[in-house]
Design an enzyme around this catalytic site. Structure first.
Site, PDB file in Angstrom:
ATOM      1  N   THR A 230     -34.660  26.583   9.243  1.00  0.00           N
ATOM      2  CA  THR A 230     -34.254  25.074   9.056  1.00  0.00           C
ATOM      3  C   THR A 230     -33.722  24.820  10.707  1.00  0.00           C
ATOM      4  O   THR A 230     -34.268  23.889  11.138  1.00  0.00           O
ATOM      5  CB  THR A 230     -33.302  24.769   7.981  1.00  0.00           C
ATOM      6  OG1 THR A 230     -34.089  25.312   6.799  1.00  0.00           O
ATOM      7  CG2 THR A 230     -33.593  23.260   7.928  1.00  0.00           C
ATOM      8  N   GLU A 248     -24.793  26.202  12.146  1.00  0.00           N
ATOM      9  CA  GLU A 248     -24.445  27.532  11.448  1.00  0.00           C
ATOM     10  C   GLU A 248     -25.495  28.143  10.670  1.00  0.00           C
ATOM     11  O   GLU A 248     -25.598  27.301   9.706  1.00  0.00           O
ATOM     12  CB  GLU A 248     -22.984  27.067  11.015  1.00  0.00           C
ATOM     13  CG  GLU A 248     -21.848  28.064  10.970  1.00  0.00           C
ATOM     14  CD  GLU A 248     -22.313  28.935   9.725  1.00  0.00           C
ATOM     15  OE1 GLU A 248     -22.673  30.152   9.712  1.00  0.00           O
ATOM     16  OE2 GLU A 248     -21.758  28.533   8.813  1.00  0.00           O
ATOM     17  N   CYS A 282     -22.466  33.140   3.857  1.00  0.00           N
ATOM     18  CA  CYS A 282     -22.942  33.511   5.146  1.00  0.00           C
ATOM     19  C   CYS A 282     -22.067  34.654   5.729  1.00  0.00           C
ATOM     20  O   CYS A 282     -22.893  35.274   6.626  1.00  0.00           O
ATOM     21  CB  CYS A 282     -23.387  32.417   6.204  1.00  0.00           C
ATOM     22  SG  CYS A 282     -21.749  31.460   6.324  1.00  0.00           S
ATOM     23  N   GLU A 383     -31.810  38.533   5.815  1.00  0.00           N
ATOM     24  CA  GLU A 383     -30.664  37.934   4.817  1.00  0.00           C
ATOM     25  C   GLU A 383     -31.247  37.661   3.734  1.00  0.00           C
ATOM     26  O   GLU A 383     -32.067  37.052   3.375  1.00  0.00           O
ATOM     27  CB  GLU A 383     -30.371  36.576   5.615  1.00  0.00           C
ATOM     28  CG  GLU A 383     -29.227  35.949   4.899  1.00  0.00           C
ATOM     29  CD  GLU A 383     -28.750  34.728   5.399  1.00  0.00           C
ATOM     30  OE1 GLU A 383     -29.419  33.717   5.706  1.00  0.00           O
ATOM     31  OE2 GLU A 383     -27.264  34.500   5.755  1.00  0.00           O
TER      32      GLU A 383
HETATM   33  O1  TXE Z   1     -31.566  26.315   3.108  1.00  0.00           O
HETATM   34  P1  TXE Z   1     -32.180  25.071   4.264  1.00  0.00           P
HETATM   35  P2  TXE Z   1     -32.314  26.752   1.803  1.00  0.00           P
HETATM   36  C1  TXE Z   1     -29.868  30.927   4.167  1.00  0.00           C
HETATM   37  C2  TXE Z   1     -30.091  31.974   3.035  1.00  0.00           C
HETATM   38  C3  TXE Z   1     -31.255  30.892   2.204  1.00  0.00           C
HETATM   39  C4  TXE Z   1     -32.117  30.592   3.273  1.00  0.00           C
HETATM   40  C5  TXE Z   1     -32.889  29.299   2.664  1.00  0.00           C
HETATM   41  O2  TXE Z   1     -30.839  32.906   3.432  1.00  0.00           O
HETATM   42  O3  TXE Z   1     -31.851  31.889   1.296  1.00  0.00           O
HETATM   43  O4  TXE Z   1     -31.232  30.107   4.177  1.00  0.00           O
HETATM   44  O5  TXE Z   1     -31.853  28.381   1.997  1.00  0.00           O
HETATM   45  C6  TXE Z   1     -31.584  20.696   4.469  1.00  0.00           C
HETATM   46  N1  TXE Z   1     -34.552  18.400   8.190  1.00  0.00           N
HETATM   47  N2  TXE Z   1     -28.834  30.097   4.109  1.00  0.00           N
HETATM   48  O6  TXE Z   1     -33.708  26.629   1.912  1.00  0.00           O
HETATM   49  O7  TXE Z   1     -33.230  24.647   3.654  1.00  0.00           O
HETATM   50  C7  TXE Z   1     -31.617  20.986   2.998  1.00  0.00           C
HETATM   51  O8  TXE Z   1     -32.002  19.798   2.277  1.00  0.00           O
HETATM   52  C8  TXE Z   1     -33.199  18.158   7.764  1.00  0.00           C
HETATM   53  C9  TXE Z   1     -27.623  30.506   4.767  1.00  0.00           C
HETATM   54  O9  TXE Z   1     -31.599  26.348   0.753  1.00  0.00           O
HETATM   55  O10 TXE Z   1     -31.873  25.442   5.302  1.00  0.00           O
HETATM   56  C10 TXE Z   1     -30.189  21.436   3.047  1.00  0.00           C
HETATM   57  O11 TXE Z   1     -29.262  20.209   2.887  1.00  0.00           O
HETATM   58  N3  TXE Z   1     -32.801  19.004   6.710  1.00  0.00           N
HETATM   59  C11 TXE Z   1     -26.828  29.310   4.840  1.00  0.00           C
HETATM   60  C12 TXE Z   1     -29.763  22.018   4.180  1.00  0.00           C
HETATM   61  O12 TXE Z   1     -30.636  21.646   5.192  1.00  0.00           O
HETATM   62  C13 TXE Z   1     -33.288  19.636   6.158  1.00  0.00           C
HETATM   63  C14 TXE Z   1     -26.389  28.295   3.516  1.00  0.00           C
HETATM   64  C15 TXE Z   1     -29.731  23.530   4.086  1.00  0.00           C
HETATM   65  O13 TXE Z   1     -30.975  23.908   3.395  1.00  0.00           O
HETATM   66  C16 TXE Z   1     -34.773  20.147   6.538  1.00  0.00           C
HETATM   67  C17 TXE Z   1     -27.563  28.295   2.965  1.00  0.00           C
HETATM   68  C18 TXE Z   1     -35.136  19.449   7.511  1.00  0.00           C
HETATM   69  N4  TXE Z   1     -36.535  19.563   7.905  1.00  0.00           N
HETATM   70  C19 TXE Z   1     -28.804  29.083   3.169  1.00  0.00           C
HETATM   71  N5  TXE Z   1     -35.068  21.189   5.674  1.00  0.00           N
HETATM   72  C20 TXE Z   1     -25.476  29.595   5.567  1.00  0.00           C
HETATM   73  N6  TXE Z   1     -25.608  29.628   6.989  1.00  0.00           N
HETATM   74  O14 TXE Z   1     -24.322  29.493   4.940  1.00  0.00           O
HETATM   75  C21 TXE Z   1     -34.037  21.457   4.925  1.00  0.00           C
HETATM   76  N7  TXE Z   1     -32.802  20.697   5.258  1.00  0.00           N
END
Ligand code: TXE
Length: 479
Positions: A230, A248, A282, A383
């Site tokens: 993302t 992050e 993370c 991860e």
């Molecule tokens: O995260 P997403 P996901 C890692 C972890 C997990 C993987 C996927 O490995 O299995 O990421 O998790 C928003 N434009 N981490 O799919 O999708 C979404 O709505 C704008 C590590 O749940 O990245 C949410 O609010 N925003 C991590 C946010 O992004 C968008 C913590 C995070 O979701 C978007 C979580 C777009 N096109 C998961 N698509 C850490 N670094 O701590 C999604 N979102």
């Protein structure tokens, strides 16, 4: 329960009326509905934020400090309500929500309320040219904050608090999987006297709502925490518009244990760094490397302690491991565990779903320890983000430095040793943004926080966050 968007200081449903189900992961049931906000809802939020910016950007630092501290106080006054909401929405043990997540959200507001009053900028005298330069640090305008589901209010406020303290107005989106505490925060902001439109909270999916935020030309900076994929997508969308970005992202952090470490303390903390929040942080130390002279002893003791953890309903006070956040996430984590035999890895304990009494459909997984044959298997490279750690022995500093750095991520590393020379060398040579020595996840909010490589760009925390949320302007005056 139906939650609503918080736009211009008022709660409202999405213009389309379209809603998404909100799940209780401990029970595996739908317990509420959230808006799936569209471009038009984000547009309303941006219009409100732009209108509020004029007054908020020139509100005195004391004025901002007072309101942000009031939000912090109100979070603590309402800690039981917020902790309960966080636990139900996310599946994390109530004790963890109450002792860590909500107090930290309150600290985020208090810390940045104070930090902005200490934030200063540089000045330079151009000697010989008869000129002085000073730097103005000015708020950017409307900024976007997008946060994930693992530490919902903790990470949401970690972005919002510095953005507001620095004088910006915010359009924020929490994860659609855990929106509840962000929704409750709106009420508190109004009660604390935050002017209408300064903070706008829009709920919905990443694809629809998040995408509308990152594409909006009036949103000049994006602070994002979430998955690496993302993050890459956001960077691609934002680059042609030259938005400021703080990303992050994921981690695959090494936890490196030498034989000279204080053993009991190391063992206790390693259980925490492996399985806290069901391993969905993370910063969790998901790759454990142990010096071969103590490898077998560590393996036996670590497995015994892992087996003693209580997997249970998050509402129970003695639960160590609650539910994973969603069915999809549980399936993703299980798929990694299923790969173990094909990768020549051995599951030492866990690896199975657990049925918790009275909650047969909850997303519970036994904490899992896997012994891997090498660092290049997918279990050590990707991860997993669940209660799953890998074990591997090592003999020398060079060897373990190689393992630690040979991964696409670079967020944090933990070292357990009492050898000073080794500590100094390894802290310098580890390709990460954070090194903990003989501790884990000890956070001083003044320190820079973030990663290198696929773990992201930019730093949060302390003055780094205030620098991100401001533009520097040089003024040069000749005399
Ligand atoms: O995260 P997403 P996901 C890692 C972890 C997990 C993987 C996927 O490995 O299995 O990421 O998790 C928003 N434009 N981490 O799919 O999708 C979404 O709505 C704008 C590590 O749940 O990245 C949410 O609010 N925003 C991590 C946010 O992004 C968008 C913590 C995070 O979701 C978007 C979580 C777009 N096109 C998961 N698509 C850490 N670094 O701590 C999604 N979102």
């Amino acid at each position: 329960m139906k939650i609503l968007n918080y736009i211009n200081g008022a709660f409202s449903p999405p213009l389309s009326g379209e809603c998404l189900d909100n799940y209780n992961p401990a029970e595996g049931t739908v317990y509420g509905q959230i808006p799936n906000s569209s471009k038009e809802d984000v547009e309303r939020a941006v219009v409100a934020a732009k209108a509020a910016f004029k007054a908020w950007s020139i509100t005195s630092l004391e004025g901002r400090n007072r309101i942000l501290k009031k939000i912090s106080d109100l979070l603590l006054t309402n800690i039981d309500r917020f902790a309960m909401a966080e636990s139900i929405d996310n599946g994390k043990p109530i004790a963890l929500a109450k002792s860590v997540d909500i107090p930290r959200a309150a600290s985020n507001f208090r810390f940045f309320a104070n930090a902005i009053t200490q934030f200063s900028s540089e000045s330079h005298e151009s000697v010989g040219a008869n000129a002085v330069n000073y730097t103005l640090r000015q708020p950017i305008g409307v900024v976007g904050c997008i946060s994930p589901w693992n530490l919902p209010l903790y990470l949401f406020t970690w972005k919002i608090a510095p953005a507001l303290a620095a004088g910006n107005c915010v359009v924020a989106k929490p994860s659609e999987i855990t929106p509840m505490t962000a929704y409750l925060l709106g009420e508190i902001c109004t009660e604390a006297g935050l002017p209408n439109g300064v903070l706008n909270i829009v709920h919905g999916t990443g694809k629809l709502t998040g995408q509308a935020i990152i594409e909006h030309p009036e949103i000049k900076a994006i602070s994002f925490t979430g998955g690496t994929q993302t993050g890459a997508h956001i960077a691609k969308v934002a680059a042609p518009m030259f938005k400021k970005l703080s990303l992050e992202l994921g981690g695959k952090n090494p936890n490196i244990i030498f034989a000279d470490a204080d053993y009991e303390e190391m063992l206790h903390t390693t259980i925490r760094s492996s399985f806290s929040n069901q391993g969905q942080i993370c910063l969790c130390g998901s790759r454990i490397f142990v010096e071969s002279t103590i490898y077998e002893k560590f393996k036996t003791d670590f497995i015994a302690k892992t087996k003693a953890l209580k997997v249970g309903h998050p509402s129970e006070a003695n639960t160590d491991i609650g539910a994973l956040v969603s069915k999809e996430h549980l399936e993703k984590v299980m798929a990694y565990i299923d790969r173990a035999p094909a990768e020549g890895a051995k599951i030492l304990c866990g690896g199975n779903r657990i049925t918790v009494q009275d909650a047969p459909n909850g997303y519970y997984l036994a904490p899992t320890v896997i012994e891997v044959p090498s660092n290049d298997c997918s279990l050590n490279q990707e991860e997993i983000f669940g209660p799953v750690v890998t074990l591997m022995p090592f003999d020398t500093v060079d060897e373990v430095l190689g393992y630690a750095n040979d991964v696409k991520y670079g967020l944090s590393a933990t070292l357990w040793t009492n050898n000073l020379k080794r500590t100094l060398r390894m802290s310098s040579e580890l390709h990460v943004g954070i090194v903990w020595v003989n501790t884990w996840m000890m956070r001083d909010l003044r320190t820079p926080f973030g990663g290198v490589k696929s773990s992201g760009v930019g730093r949060e925390g302390g003055f780094e966050a205030l620098r991100f949320f401001t533009e520097a302007k040089n003024v040069c005056m000749k005399y």
